[in-house]
Motif scaffolding. Sequence first.
Motif: not given
Length: 328
Positions: A232-238
């Motif tokens: 999930w955190r990967m897809l929250q990156q710019d």
Amino acid sequence: MPRALITGITGQDGLYLSELLLSKGYEVYGLIRGQNNPKLDLVRRTVPDVKLLTGDLTDMSSLIRALNASQPDEVYNLGAISFVAYSWENAALTSDVTGKGVLNILEAVRLYAGDDVSKVRFYQASSSEMFGKVQEVPQRESTLLWPRSPYGVAKVFGHYMTINYRESYGMHASSGILFNHESPRRGPEFVTRKVSQAVARISLGLQDHVTLGNLDAKRDWGFAGDYVEAMWRMLQQDQADDYVVATGETHSIGELLDAAFAHVGITDWAPYVKQDPAFMRPAEVDLLIGDPAKAKDELGWEPQVGFAQLVGMMVENDLAEQRALDGR
């Protein structure tokens, strides 16, 4: 409300990821393959708020229909034929699903997004099995890939195809190179669950031994519930990128047996363990240990569950399950 589509929702990662996204207020859609899928009831029981769609990674038209129905902001491609031993017996099918299936879902997302390539963020479940005959210890994002199974080869194809779509079309497409991650939801064909289930049954007097292959193979084992947080955190990156997700520790199958049997009070497991060459891989991956420094630095992610705690969790789950099945 953000919307997510998950392929491979029937697996342990799909279930844990669904729970995580639902807790964050997502509307979650899951792709179910096949008629009368035997895990359909499990998904409905575990994550009843997930909306289920029928589709198959080998059928692009079904993927496009699923995208149109779910209209996702994020797509998590967890679907694969993921049992390594099976991939030697069914190399072509593994290649079609685990490899070419990634191309199909990437192309479906690209066509769905149209001119607005940033419309959908994409996650690909890459694997530490891609490192295979390891060229560097520990393994990191830049380590040369040298797969040692048809499964590993298929994962390499999907991994590089994800990078290619990111670089060719500007898609927000990230790969998580996940090292071995386990849980009580792991299938019984995988060695960790095979061991935890057998130890539970042995301690209850329901079986007298477990048969395994190479006891010296070493793996970097973490908890699947921790690892979906990294996805999930990967897809929250710019910016999209690739990340190794691992604990940075390695343990042998022998150490797995130590921890599992110790949990039920057995210190000498030798009388309960047999070896059979039938469980040896044609080309073994001897040592996997990941370097999660990039995930820690850029995603702020760290594993929360240690090896002994993970093994204990799995054995406890199987003790409860076996007692229930035995009517105790």
